[in-house]
Enzyme design. Structure first.
Site, mmCIF file in Angstrom:
data_model
loop_
_atom_site.group_PDB
_atom_site.id
_atom_site.type_symbol
_atom_site.label_atom_id
_atom_site.label_comp_id
_atom_site.label_asym_id
_atom_site.label_seq_id
_atom_site.Cartn_x
_atom_site.Cartn_y
_atom_site.Cartn_z
ATOM 1 C CE1 TYR A 109 -20.577 29.424 -6.022
ATOM 2 C CE2 TYR A 109 -21.582 27.290 -5.622
ATOM 3 C CZ TYR A 109 -21.273 28.322 -6.477
ATOM 4 O OH TYR A 109 -21.659 28.253 -7.796
ATOM 5 C CD GLU A 197 -21.620 31.715 -8.566
ATOM 6 O OE1 GLU A 197 -21.241 30.596 -8.953
ATOM 7 O OE2 GLU A 197 -21.057 32.793 -8.898
#
Length: 398
Positions: A109, A197
């Site tokens: 992530y 993101e």
């Protein structure tokens, strides 16, 4: 303003961030043609909506032949996808993104967002990337790595390496990660983003780093600097009432309650909602008509908040500084007459021309409940909303 994945990946490519090859499609046949053009034997079909959690909701499908691509696209297009990040009605799927399959060794992530506590852009990463990153952040926050970036210095190479080491990357992967992080930071700053993101950033079986997903949220207040990005707006993904509000230059946010609020000034609007809750009510919206409100804008605001079927009462709370109270009163009167208001309306007016405004409301002949102050207004509107709710219940039972 949010971008779709396929749009965000185009931006990623322009910054040299590695992403898989993909094509966007608006029909099942276009999806199959896209897969044929991409070549290979494995494709991923992804519903394009402004929400995360698509995989668990059936919005991401792995396919191994063209017929499966066609079937997956047909199952998504024209439907509404409900995920943990959408409302109960979900979001419409008007396009899918067909992407070449990737050989995944591990998932990471990675994101950039504003750390408001520190006044810094934060680079956030976790070796536990993928669909369950929210659960990781809640249950095992020690697995989340963060560095805060000084605005004068920008992202420093040592900060990127610090994160890379924490993720367990090795050899050439560290330099790759440093390059990707630096590109993401440039993108964040240059495009006035509020969030960038990548979930997941994958390590392929060949050892390369590739952005398998892409999410970009832009600061709407800075879109005037980026007309090319403003053109990418997809109104179908927005709350219909919030979209209508923006057309009238109204600051509106939908909430779950039954007391509609029309206020001038964001701070006063927040205080109004707090007082409604303090006295046992639930606000149905945040609505700031702004300091330059006109009678027409107030009428539009009334039409907007009354289009919500949950609304059982309306509270108008205006402090006239720049905006004159008599203009607000004129808008309220026109709205009540023209819209056909069937729920109680409580009005509290203070400031410029407040006395004149109260006289206008009193002479209008309309059923409008005046309030002496904000606390009085909150108590009255909560009581009236509760009475409306009891009446509706009795009518339904009858």
């Amino acid at each position: 303003m949010n971008l779709h994945e396929f749009q965000a990946k185009d931006v990623f490519r322009s910054y040299g961030i590695p992403v898989p090859a993909g094509r966007v499609a608006a029909s099942a046949e276009e999806a199959a043609s896209a897969a044929r053009e991409l070549g290979g034997a494995v494709w991923v079909v992804k519903a394009q909506v402004h929400a995360g959690g698509r995989g668990k909701a059936g919005g991401v499908k792995l396919t191994r032949d063209l017929e499966a691509v066609r079937a997956a696209a047909a199952a998504m297009l024209g439907k509404r996808l409900v995920t943990k990040q959408t409302a109960a009605e979900g979001l419409p799927v008007e396009r899918v993104y067909v992407e070449s399959g990737s050989e995944i060794e591990r998932e990471i992530y990675l994101s950039l967002t504003l750390n408001r506590d520190r006044g810094r852009i934060a680079l956030i990463a976790s070796a536990a990337g993928g669909m369950d990153i929210e659960e990781v952040a809640t249950k095992t926050p020690q697995k989340i790595l963060t560095v805060n970036i000084h605005p004068a210095a920008g992202l420093q190479p040592y900060q990127a390496r610090q994160i890379a080491f924490g993720l367990g990357l090795k050899g050439a992967q560290i330099a790759e990660f440093q390059s990707i992080a630096a590109a993401l930071y440039r993108l964040y700053v240059e495009k006035d983003a509020s969030l960038v993101e990548v979930n997941p950033l994958i390590v392929t079986k060949a050892g390369a780093l590739v952005a398998l997903d892409a999410k970009i949220n832009l600061d709407a207040n800075a879109l005037f600097r980026h007309p090319e990005l403003a053109q990418l707006r997809d109104p179908s993904q927005e709350d219909p009432m919030e979209r209508r509000a923006s057309e009238h230059e109204l600051n509106y946010v939908s909430l779950d309650g039954d007391i509609a609020c029309m206020v001038n000034g964001a701070g006063l609007a927040m205080a109004t909602m707090d007082l409604i809750k303090l006295h046992g009510g639930q606000p149905a919206n945040f609505l700031d008509v702004g300091g330059g409100a006109t009678s027409e804008r107030v009428t539009a605001a009334f039409q907007l908040i009354l289009s919500n079927p949950k609304v059982r009462a309306v509270l108008v709370n205006i402090f006239g500084g720049i905006v004159r109270c008599d203009i607000i009163a004129d808008g309220v009167i026109n709205a009540v007459k023209n819209v056909g208001v069937k729920v109680p309306v409580v009005v509290r007016l203070e400031g410029t021309n407040a006395d004149k405004a109260r006289q206008m409301l009193a002479k209008s002949g309309l059923t409008i409940t005046p309030a002496a102050d904000l606390t009085d207004a909150a108590r009255k509107v909560v009581a009236l909303a509760m009475n409306q709710g009891q009446r509706s219940l009795k009518s339904h039972n009858a």
